[in-house]
Structures are given as structure tokens and as C-alpha cells.
Design an enzyme around this catalytic site. Structure first.
Site, short mmCIF file in Angstrom:
data_model
loop_
_atom_site.label_atom_id
_atom_site.label_comp_id
_atom_site.label_asym_id
_atom_site.label_seq_id
_atom_site.Cartn_x
_atom_site.Cartn_y
_atom_site.Cartn_z
N HIS A 236 65.53 72.21 40.77
CA HIS A 236 64.74 71.98 41.85
C HIS A 236 64.55 70.31 41.70
CE1 HIS A 236 65.55 75.15 44.72
NE2 HIS A 236 65.14 76.13 43.64
N ASP B 37 71.83 79.37 44.04
CA ASP B 37 70.53 79.94 44.88
C ASP B 37 70.75 81.20 45.36
OD1 ASP B 37 67.17 79.88 44.58
OD2 ASP B 37 67.28 78.34 45.19
ZN LIG Z 1 65.72 79.84 42.74
#
Ligand SMILES: [Zn+2]
Length: 438
Positions: free
Chosen positions: A276, A327
Site C-alpha cells: 500500500h 488483495d
Molecule cells: Zn493485505
């Protein structure tokens, strides 16, 4: 030896017409060979098989660097309201409820179907960031890696290449013990965690280290896991800077931001991938760049969870390699995932063509590198490019698909990333073996 003969192959020199891709017995690309020289066809070695692929183009297989496969069960479900004002944190409640329902059989069934869905979308490798390890009360299964073994079995049956990123988890937040629903994620000590890593490696699994986050893993664990990663040359993945609340609690507890804490604990290095980094500030980005760490972005999940738009331009100017992950697995489509990266970057900066490689004028080539080569590097794999010696993980694109109508050699990558979906994937090979065909 088998030779694939598509119309086009994408190599480091761009699209090449009438190139044969030789698939070796060892699961690697044995060579790239022009089909014709001076108008004369290449003579195949005795016993070799030629597989013509008319109307097809070959790309390296996409690498899905960051998956939590069980969250596939939340598709459609987690879009419904959980609270009055839903955020990442209320989504997490729904995710924890699903995590509580898992047992080895349910995980295996869900993973096998999801890994097949990934293959059909053109992902040939998955980095599975696995944290639901133990029984719901926290007691280990016998053997302790039973859940991880369910994932390995599911990947074998689906035919996808799996790197299991075994998560370390110790607590709810800085100075807070694990919540009841987090108990099954937690190991009793970092030594117990590393023992499970060793056990999986001794079974021949491809394993990476995955301290979950600075919230969930204390500093002494982070240091020990980083030392092990360097000693054993294993990839290390960690979530960081996805949420502002995480940064605030890190500042309050440690007096620094998450990536600064990771630098302090010697976690950042060329084997490290930060997942991220949505809210990384300039100092943190400089730490990433100087340590040669990578970043994995998960644009469709970050969009779904309302995380924010990462500082794409800074990643590029600082030379930080970007990879992608599906994800939460709400959407499985590498073309869409990469399109979202470029589109959200455009929305952030109010400009077009943000993710462009130095030598290029449009984003296609850079997006492909993010989807393939950078992802392979983040998982420590020799794949991601079609060249001799690399792993023979490939996808065939149907050039006659209506979505691609009007393509030219110059525009094909951009046509794929801006105008197509995974529907254009017509066949997939992993280690030279065909594992999917539309
Ligand atoms: Zn994750």
C-alpha cells in the site's frame, strides 16, 4: 521440447513477430527463435513439437503479489452496510467474521476456485499473504501449518505458482493484546513463528516472511524476522501506511511514522515489499528509495476500501519499483488493476499519462512491467519477462477479440490496459505447462 508459435511475442525489444518460444523440460524458457530466417523456416530439433497459436500474442504471466484468498468470500457481501459510516475499520469487522468461519476444508475449497479464477484472468503467480493460521481459539492445528498446507494443495490443483507469505501477528495494536477474533492469527513467540516458516520451507514450499504490520508486530519481532530474511535471502512483505489511524498510533507509541519505524528496525531493504504505502510522506518515500524496497499497490481494493490514492508520481521519480496485488479479491483482472493505478494517478494529479517509463511515451510498457517483472522481483522469482532462462509462465492474448479491434503493434499494450479486460486472455501456461484455455 515444445515450441509455441504465436503471431507476436512481447520481449525486452518490444513486440516481435513470428518468434518461437521454446519451452524446456525444466519449466523454463529454453530459447526464443525466429520462425523464419531469410524466408526459410527454422528446422525444429528431432522430436520437438510445434504448437501454432494463430491470432494470438504472448505476454509474460501476471504476478499477483498480494492476495488474502479467503476474502474472496466477501465479494458482494462486504459492499453492504456494516455501520452508519463505513470505512476500512468497519469492513475489517466483516472480514474478521469471515476469518472466524474458516477451517482447512473451507479454505482449501475457496482457494482452489479463486486460484482458478486468477489463472483465467492471466495471473500465473500469487503471493498469498496468509494470516489465518490457528484454530478459532488460537490453539494450533496439528500439524501447525495445516491451513497453509490447504493453500499449497489448492494452488497445486489449480496449477498456479504460489509463494506463501506467512504472516506474523502478535497483537491488536501498539501496547494492546490481540482481540478475540485475532487469536487465530497469532503465534506465541517469534521463535514459534519462524519454526513454522522453517517447517514449510522443509516441505519445498516457496515461502516469504510477512510481519503483518507495525500495529500487529512488535519491534523485537520485526528485527528478528528481518535478520532471518537477510540470512536466508527470503522476500519480506509488510502492510504499511494504508490508513491514517495506523500512522497516528505509530506516532503516538513510537514517535515516528510506520516506514521510519521499519527503517529503525532494519526491515527495509532490497528484499522488502511494502504493501500500500498510500499515505507515505516524503521522508518515508526517501527511506524506501534509499533501501531499494518495492511497493505493492492494490488499486481496486484500495478503491473499494476508500484508503486513498497513493503518491504515484513520487514512487516514479524516486525510482521505487511498483507491483500489483488483488488483495481482497473482490475483482480479479490484472488489466483492470493496472488501469486503476494509472486512472487514480490521473485523478490525483489532474494530468494524463502519469505512469510512463522513461523510454516510452504512453503507459502500456510501464504498466506491464508493474504487472509482471516488478511483481516477480518482489516475490524473488525469475519470471516476469519472456527471455531464455526465465520461468515459462505465459499468457496468450486473443488478438481477434472485439475489445482489441483496431490494434496496431504500436498501440497494442495501451489497447490492452485501457480498452480490454481479462476476457482477452485465451490460454495460460505455468512452468511451461498449459493450465488454462478458454
Ligand atoms: Zn493485505
Amino acid at each position: 521440447m515444445r515450441y509455441l508459435w504465436p503471431d507476436y511475442v512481447y520481449t525486452s525489444r518490444g513486440w516481435q513477430r513470428d518468434l518461437l518460444v521454446a519451452l524446456g523440460e525444466d519449466g523454463r524458457i529454453a530459447g526464443l527463435q525466429p520462425r523464419f530466417a531469410d524466408g526459410v523456416a527454422f528446422t525444429l530439433p528431432e522430436g520437438a513439437v510445434l504448437e501454432p497459436l494463430p491470432g494470438k500474442a504472448l505476454l509474460p504471466g501476471f504476478v499477483n503479489v498480494h492476495s488474502h484468498v479467503f476474502q474472496r468470500a466477501l465479494r458482494g457481501q462486504a459492499q453492504r452496510p456494516v455501520s452508519g459510516r463505513d470505512t476500512f475499520w468497519s469492513w475489517r469487522q466483516a472480514m474478521y467474521a469471515e476469518a472466524q468461519r474458516l477451517d482447512p476444508e473451507r479454505l482449501y475449497t475457496l482457494a482452489r476456485a479463486t486460484y482458478r479464477e486468477m489463472l483465467a484472468a492471466g495471473y500465473t503467480t500469487v503471493g498469498e499473504f496468509h494470516y489465518v493460521h490457528h484454530q478459532p481459539d488460537g490453539q494450533p492445528y496439528s500439524p501447525p501449518n495445516l491451513m497453509a498446507e490447504a493453500l499449497l494443495q489448492a494452488a497445486r490443483e489449480a496449477g498456479i505458482r504460489l509463494v506463501i507469505l506467512l504472516a506474523a501477528y502478535a497483537r491488536n495494536d501498539f501496547g494492546q493484546p490481540a482481540l478475540k477474533e485475532q487469536r487465530r492469527f497469532c503465534d506465541s513467540s517469534v521463535a514459534a513463528y519462524l519454526e513454522r516458516v522453517e517447517a514449510l520451507r522443509s516441505q519445498g514450499a516457496s515461502v516469504g516472511l510477512a510481519p503483518h504490520s507495525v500495529r500487529a508486530v512488535p519491534e523485537d519481532w520485526l528485527r528478528a524476522i528481518a535478520v532471518y530474511s537477510r540470512q536466508e535471502r527470503l522476500p519480506l512483505h509488510i502492510h504499511a501506511d494504508e490508513q491514517l489511524a495506523e500512522i497516528e498510533s505509530c506516532l503516538a507509541a513510537c514517535g515516528c511514522r510506520p516506514l521510519e519505524l521499519l527503517a529503525r528496525c532494519e526491515v527495509l531493504g532490497p528484499l522488502t515489499t511494502v504493501i500500500h504505502a498510500t499515505h507515505a510522506d516524503q521522508q518515508e518515500l526517501a527511506l524506501l528509495a534509499s533501501s531499494q524496497a518495492s511497493v505493492c499497490l492494490c488499486p481496486t481494493t484500495e478503491g473499494d476500501l476508500g484508503d486513498g490514492i497513493p503518491p504515484y508520481r513520487d514512487f516514479l521519480t524516486q525510482g521505487i519499483p511498483l507491483a500489483i496485488g488483488s488483495d481482497s479479491n473482490t475483482r480479479l483482472d490484472p488489466f483492470e488493476e493496472l488501469r486503476w493505478a494509472e486512472y487514480t494517478a490521473r485523478l490525483r494529479y489532474g494530468e494524463r499519462r502519469v505512469l510512463v517509463a522513461e523510454s516510452e511515451t504512453s503507459p502500456g510498457a510501464y504498466l506491464l512491467a508493474c504487472g509482471c517483472e516488478h511483481g516477480a522481483a518482489a516475490l524473488g522469482l525469475e519470471s516476469g519477462r519472456l527471455e531464455p532462462g526465465r520461468l515459462a509462465d505465459l499468457v496468450a492474448i486473443d488478438l481477434e477479440h472485439p475489445m482489441l479491434q483496431g490494434w496496431t503493434v504500436e498501440s497494442l499494450l495501451d489497447s490492452l490496459f485501457f480498452g480490454a479486460s481479462a476476457e482477452v486472455v485465451s490460454a495460460v501456461w505455468v512452468a511451461g505447462r498449459q493450465v488454462y484455455c478458454r
